[in-house]
Design a protein around this motif. Structure first.
Motif, PDB file in Angstrom:
ATOM      1  N   ILE A  88       0.842  -1.184   0.000  1.00 51.87           N
ATOM      2  CA  ILE A  88       0.000   0.000   0.000  1.00 51.87           C
ATOM      3  C   ILE A  88       0.885   1.245   0.000  1.00 51.87           C
ATOM      4  CG2 ILE A  88      -1.900   1.206   1.161  1.00 51.87           C
ATOM      5  CD1 ILE A  88      -2.420  -1.382   2.719  1.00 51.87           C
ATOM      6  N   VAL A  89       0.588   2.212  -0.861  1.00 53.50           N
ATOM      7  CA  VAL A  89       1.339   3.459  -0.879  1.00 53.50           C
ATOM      8  C   VAL A  89       0.495   4.635  -0.395  1.00 53.50           C
ATOM      9  CG1 VAL A  89       2.919   2.707  -2.680  1.00 53.50           C
ATOM     10  CG2 VAL A  89       0.800   3.853  -3.312  1.00 53.50           C
ATOM     11  N   GLU A  90      -0.830   4.465  -0.358  1.00 45.98           N
ATOM     12  CA  GLU A  90      -1.694   5.569   0.047  1.00 45.98           C
ATOM     13  C   GLU A  90      -2.988   5.003   0.629  1.00 45.98           C
ATOM     14  OE1 GLU A  90      -3.477   9.660  -2.022  1.00 45.98           O
ATOM     15  OE2 GLU A  90      -2.046   8.371  -3.076  1.00 45.98           O
ATOM     16  N   GLN A  91      -3.455   5.587   1.735  1.00 44.27           N
ATOM     17  CA  GLN A  91      -4.660   5.074   2.378  1.00 44.27           C
ATOM     18  C   GLN A  91      -5.451   6.222   3.009  1.00 44.27           C
ATOM     19  OE1 GLN A  91      -4.542   1.258   4.574  1.00 44.27           O
ATOM     20  NE2 GLN A  91      -5.276   2.379   6.363  1.00 44.27           N
ATOM     21  N   THR A  92      -6.775   6.197   2.803  1.00 46.21           N
ATOM     22  CA  THR A  92      -7.671   7.192   3.370  1.00 46.21           C
ATOM     23  C   THR A  92      -8.764   6.480   4.148  1.00 46.21           C
ATOM     24  OG1 THR A  92      -7.266   8.669   1.486  1.00 46.21           O
ATOM     25  CG2 THR A  92      -9.161   9.172   2.886  1.00 46.21           C
TER      26      THR A  92
END
Length: 400
Positions: A388-392
């Motif tokens: 994972i490189v980005e998580q919201t």
């Protein structure tokens, strides 16, 4: 929840544990008298996503029995948090409940929790990045930790922050504000004359007014069984030096992990800073696929909370760099995490959380996964294998 992966895919989901794992505890205390108490702790991880519990065990979050006394301190036996995770989550300031996998400054998003290079600030030494057979499966973490699935060897355990088969001793309070704990956890992997994969550690914290200082040290020994098929009549027979069956003479890499940190409450804001150093070594000459991928790792984290009535904005940033091994020098972790919590009551809050790993560095991989001569130029980008490189995240947390 929305997750963006390094391979270009995006996933939207309803999940649990994105702001700390769900927990259900059964805790008991008996007052024996004269300042002595008997204690137990059983803590499970129910999922509000599908109603299951953790594959790492029914009481994967904690299972221990203890005895405490105001004069001699406290002793606990069983599954419990590592010394390092206590210091790291002090620095995090929010119990390591934000960011990737709801792990705060623990996880980098690379692989899953407990996988190789999955740490931002690590809870366990990863022993040079060498996956060692621990009698249950293979892991970069010692068999004395929750990095090995204790119940189903076909599944990967997702708990990289706990000891198993551990003895923990907490000293009584000699100096106001000072707490000291020492632990020893026994490994699973059996060798001639005993077992391997033990871990030992100590942590301490000191609180004086608005200042808190924290420290932890852990040493994880190598798991030396290598391959269950090589264990016969109490003797280990050297196996072929392959990824599937590492040679036991070169698979027993060990690791040391040191963490220091400080937190200061300014009144209008609380500031935290931490530094971590990891060292790996092996008693034999490691070559090919068993060569130490790193001998040194360094990490830091900066954290800040700014309470504003019911709102608590926060920001966290840090990096982790590896060097000294067959993979050379690389920095797979450059993470920024920011968010806000809004308290609906003393026990319930809403949250919005955003995390991104800004590193575009390729983690080296072996040129081949099946031979013992894999010292060629690495070709596999491990970041593109589900990281994972980005998580919201948006959600709600309730405590009762």
């Amino acid at each position: 929840m929305q997750q963006k992966f390094d391979n270009g895919s995006t996933v939207n989901n309803v999940s649990t544990g994105t702001n700390g794992a769900s927990r259900l505890r059964f805790v008991g205390v008996e007052d024996i008298g004269n300042g002595t108490k008997a204690n137990f702790w059983l803590e499970m991880q129910p999922s509000f996503q599908d109603g299951t519990t953790s594959a790492a065990g029914l009481f994967n979050r904690g299972a221990w029995l203890g005895l405490s006394d105001t004069s001699f301190g406290e002793i606990r036996l069983g599954r419990q948090g590592t010394n390092s995770v206590a210091a790291v989550c002090d620095i995090d300031q929010q119990g390591c409940y934000t960011g990737f996998y709801g792990g705060g400054i623990l996880f980098s998003g690379v692989g899953g929790p407990g996988a190789n290079y999955s740490s931002w600030m690590s809870a366990n030494p990863t022993r040079g990045g060498i996956a060692q057979n621990n009698g249950l499966n293979t892991s970069v973490q010692a068999s004395s930790t929750g990095g090995a699935n204790q119940t189903n060897t076909a599944l990967i355990a997702i708990d990289s922050t706990r000891y198993v088969r551990a003895v923990r001793y907490s000293l009584p309070t000699f100096v106001p504000g000072l707490g000291i704990n020492a632990s020893y956890a026994f490994g699973q992997a059996l060798v001639t004359g005993g077992h391997s994969g033990d871990t030992m550690g100590v942590d301490a914290n000191y609180v004086n007014g608005p200042l808190k200082l924290t420290y932890a040290y852990q040493k994880a020994n190598g798991d030396k069984t290598a391959n269950p098929a090589t264990w016969l009549n109490g003797v280990i027979t050297p196996a072929a030096n392959t990824a599937a069956a590492p040679n036991p003479t070169v698979a027993g890499a060990s690791g040391e992990l040191t963490t220091v940190g400080a937190i200061y409450n300014l009144g209008f804001a609380s500031i935290g800073a931490g530094y971590q150093s990891e060292k790996a070594s092996a008693t034999s000459v490691n070559t090919g696929i068993n060569a130490l991928q790193f001998t040194k790792a360094e990490a830091y984290a900066l954290t800040a909370l700014v309470p504003m009535g019911a709102f608590t904005p926060y920001v966290k940033y840090g990096e982790r760099k590896y060097s000294g091994g067959s993979f050379g020098t690389f920095t797979p972790t450059k993470i920024g995490n920011l968010g806000v919590r809004y308290a609906l009551s003393k026990r319930t809050y809403l949250y919005a959380d955003y995390t991104k790993n800004n590193s575009n560095v390729v983690i080296p991989g072996t040129a081949t996964a099946t031979t013992s001569t894999a010292n060629a130029t690495p070709t596999t980008d491990l970041l593109k294998q589900g990281s994972i490189v980005e998580q919201t995240n948006f959600g709600i947390t309730h405590s009762f």
